[in-house]
Design a protein around this motif. Structure first.
Motif, short mmCIF file in Angstrom:
data_model
loop_
_atom_site.label_atom_id
_atom_site.label_comp_id
_atom_site.label_asym_id
_atom_site.label_seq_id
_atom_site.Cartn_x
_atom_site.Cartn_y
_atom_site.Cartn_z
N ASP A 45 40.62 44.42 47.06
CA ASP A 45 40.98 43.00 47.06
C ASP A 45 39.85 42.14 46.50
O ASP A 45 40.09 41.20 45.75
N SER A 46 38.63 42.47 46.87
CA SER A 46 37.48 41.72 46.39
C SER A 46 37.35 41.82 44.87
O SER A 46 37.15 40.82 44.18
N LEU A 47 37.49 43.03 44.35
CA LEU A 47 37.38 43.21 42.90
C LEU A 47 38.52 42.50 42.17
O LEU A 47 38.29 41.86 41.14
N LEU A 48 39.73 42.59 42.72
CA LEU A 48 40.86 41.90 42.09
C LEU A 48 40.65 40.39 42.09
O LEU A 48 40.97 39.71 41.11
N HIS A 49 40.10 39.87 43.15
CA HIS A 49 39.86 38.43 43.24
C HIS A 49 38.75 37.97 42.29
O HIS A 49 38.89 36.96 41.61
N ARG A 50 37.65 38.74 42.26
CA ARG A 50 36.50 38.34 41.44
C ARG A 50 36.71 38.61 39.96
O ARG A 50 36.37 37.79 39.11
#
Length: 149
Positions: free
Chosen positions: A60-65
């Protein structure tokens, strides 16, 4: 207490305080300082049981960033490099595919804003988008669509 004097679990927590790491990433980092792989595995098992290590949070973090600026191909590559399991990678990439054209269009608009007038400009713009992981068909659509769409 210096970083080298911390326990394996302490070093892992110190790393996790900065950002989310996948289990594979943490194993690589900790293995460099800890000669006993069993100790690393034990510490990571404890952290995972307590919720400090969460693969979905990493995704989720990578998708968001990175998702808004990268194509699905590049995101897939980055997730695989982090050691995320194939099923989570497939779900993440599928969620990006729905908006691939819009994201590519926005990235292209910010960098260039005008359609290429010759082959050299077209090649430069296509390479730019391809390097960010956007597929060939999406790149063609972006470079063939007038900006007033």
């Amino acid at each position: 207490m210096a970083f080298g004097q911390l326990s394996v679990k302490g070093r892992a927590l110190k790393l996790l305080a900065g950002r989310d790491y996948s289990r594979v990433e943490l194993e690589r980092k900790l293995a460099a300082k800890e000669p006993d792989p069993a100790e690393v595995k034990k510490a990571l098992d404890e952290l995972q049981a307590k919720g400090f290590l969460d693969e979905q949070r990493v995704v989720d973090s990578l998708l968001h960033r990175r998702g808004p600026r990268l194509g699905a191909g590049r995101v897939r590559q980055e997730l695989q490099a982090k050691g995320i399991d194939a099923e989570r990678v497939a779900v993440a990439v599928a969620s990006l595919n729905a908006t691939e054209y819009e994201r590519a269009r926005e990235v292209w608009r910010r960098k260039f804003g005008t359609l290429p007038v010759d082959a050299a400009q077209r090649g430069k713009q296509a390479r730019f988008l391809a390097a960010r992981g956007f597929g060939g068909e999406v790149v063609r659509r972006v470079l063939n669509t007038p900006d007033d769409e």
